[in-house]
Structure formats: structure tokens, C-alpha cells
Design a protein around this motif. Structure first.
Motif, PDB file in Angstrom:
ATOM      1  N   ARG A 199       0.816  -1.239   0.081  1.00  0.00           N
ATOM      2  CA  ARG A 199      -0.107   0.069  -0.045  1.00  0.00           C
ATOM      3  C   ARG A 199       0.907   1.280  -0.148  1.00  0.00           C
ATOM      4  O   ARG A 199       2.043   1.180   0.637  1.00  0.00           O
ATOM      5  CB  ARG A 199      -0.926   0.066   1.044  1.00  0.00           C
ATOM      6  CG  ARG A 199      -1.821  -1.124   1.244  1.00  0.00           C
ATOM      7  CD  ARG A 199      -2.906  -1.016   0.323  1.00  0.00           C
ATOM      8  NE  ARG A 199      -4.021  -2.040   0.290  1.00  0.00           N
ATOM      9  CZ  ARG A 199      -4.509  -2.422  -0.444  1.00  0.00           C
ATOM     10  NH1 ARG A 199      -4.381  -1.922  -1.699  1.00  0.00           N
ATOM     11  NH2 ARG A 199      -5.503  -3.624  -0.449  1.00  0.00           N
ATOM     12  N   GLY A 223      -3.799   1.420  -3.597  1.00  0.00           N
ATOM     13  CA  GLY A 223      -3.285   0.077  -3.690  1.00  0.00           C
ATOM     14  C   GLY A 223      -2.289   0.252  -4.916  1.00  0.00           C
ATOM     15  O   GLY A 223      -1.726   1.121  -5.503  1.00  0.00           O
ATOM     16  N   LEU A 245       4.295  -0.981   3.408  1.00  0.00           N
ATOM     17  CA  LEU A 245       3.629   0.330   3.274  1.00  0.00           C
ATOM     18  C   LEU A 245       4.476   1.259   3.030  1.00  0.00           C
ATOM     19  O   LEU A 245       5.710   1.618   3.592  1.00  0.00           O
ATOM     20  CB  LEU A 245       2.874   0.748   4.559  1.00  0.00           C
ATOM     21  CG  LEU A 245       2.317   2.034   4.580  1.00  0.00           C
ATOM     22  CD1 LEU A 245       1.119   2.234   3.909  1.00  0.00           C
ATOM     23  CD2 LEU A 245       1.802   2.400   6.210  1.00  0.00           C
ATOM     24  N   ILE A 298      -4.391   6.327   1.331  1.00  0.00           N
ATOM     25  CA  ILE A 298      -3.976   5.031   1.075  1.00  0.00           C
ATOM     26  C   ILE A 298      -4.490   4.488  -0.409  1.00  0.00           C
ATOM     27  O   ILE A 298      -5.632   4.404  -0.562  1.00  0.00           O
ATOM     28  CB  ILE A 298      -4.415   3.989   2.025  1.00  0.00           C
ATOM     29  CG1 ILE A 298      -3.757   4.138   3.545  1.00  0.00           C
ATOM     30  CG2 ILE A 298      -4.040   2.512   1.683  1.00  0.00           C
ATOM     31  CD1 ILE A 298      -2.461   4.125   3.695  1.00  0.00           C
TER      32      ILE A 298
END
Length: 142
Positions: free
Chosen positions: A35, A45, A111, A43
Motif C-alpha cells: 500500500r 493499492g 507500506l 492509501i
């Protein structure tokens, strides 16, 4: 003194930023479902982030140069300060400074938080990138 896990994450972060400058997201460096936190969107994808990366490279007349200015690593968190410089197809110059905070799981990036001069991004490439990212979103949002 840096432990081996921290040093491995640091090296992975550097490779990620270097590869990002080429327009490639290297699967070997990323968790299964990475992410990204992107200013103005929150956020996103992988598909949407790939849309940003691909769209940005399509706007460039020359390959963007990502220069790493500094790296700080602690455990499963690595901070990278970098500068991007590129000539755009419309003749404008894109020069932005970034701060990436990368969070790792099992040695892979799970992340990535990207901070930059959003005004400069908006004024130079923003609207075009947003269109490309939205086109990459799966049906129903993302």
C-alpha cells in the motif's frame, strides 16, 4: 551499530527508490499486497500507484533522475529523503524533494508513505497523474 535486519531493509529501500526512478516497481522488494499513502489521496493499492508511476514517466521527455539525499533506518522502518529531477514533454522542469517512510514486513515493503511539495506536483503534473491513477482503480473504487 545497525543490526542485519535493519541494514537489509535500508538496502532494500535504496533499491526501491532507485528503481522507482526507472518506472519499475520491483516485485522482489514488495510485500504481496503493498500500500502507498499519497498526499491528497490517502492509501492506494498497487494498481493505482503503478498508474501514478507509469503516468509520470509518460509525461517525462527524459528519464527522471532520483537522487538519494539521506537514509535513516530503524528496525522495520526506513526513511529516505530524495530529489527527483526531470524534463517534461511540455518543456517544464519537474524538480521535487521527497520524503519516503517505508514500513517493512519480512524484509519487504508493505507500506510506503510519500511526502513531497504538493504545490509543485499539482502545478506541473498533478491533473494528468490523477487521471491516470483513477483509470487504474478497480471498479467500485479502491
Amino acid at each position: 551499530m545497525t543490526d542485519s535486519r535493519t541494514e537489509a531493509n535500508r538496502r532494500t529501500a535504496i533499491r526501491f527508490i532507485e528503481r522507482l526512478g526507472t518506472g519499475v516497481l520491483d516485485d522482489d522488494l514488495l510485500a504481496d499486497d503493498p500500500r502507498w499513502w499519497v498526499p491528497g489521496l490517502g492509501i492506494v493499492g498497487r494498481g493505482e500507484f503503478e498508474g501514478f508511476v507509469s503516468g509520470f514517466h509518460q509525461l517525462c521527455a527524459t528519464p527522471p533522475l532520483m537522487t538519494i539525499l539521506g537514509v535513516t533506518a530503524e528496525g522495520d522502518r526506513v526513511a529516505v529523503e530524495a530529489r527527483c529531477d526531470a524534463e517534461l514533454r511540455d518543456g517544464a522542469r519537474y524538480r521535487n524533494t521527497y520524503h519516503f517512510l517505508l514500513e517493512f514486513e519480512d524484509g519487504k515493503i508493505k507500506l510506503a508513505k510519500e511526502y513531497n511539495d504538493t504545490r509543485h506536483s499539482t502545478e506541473t503534473v498533478g491533473a494528468l497523474l490523477m487521471r491516470g491513477a483513477r483509470a487504474a482503480r478497480p471498479e467500485g473504487g479502491g
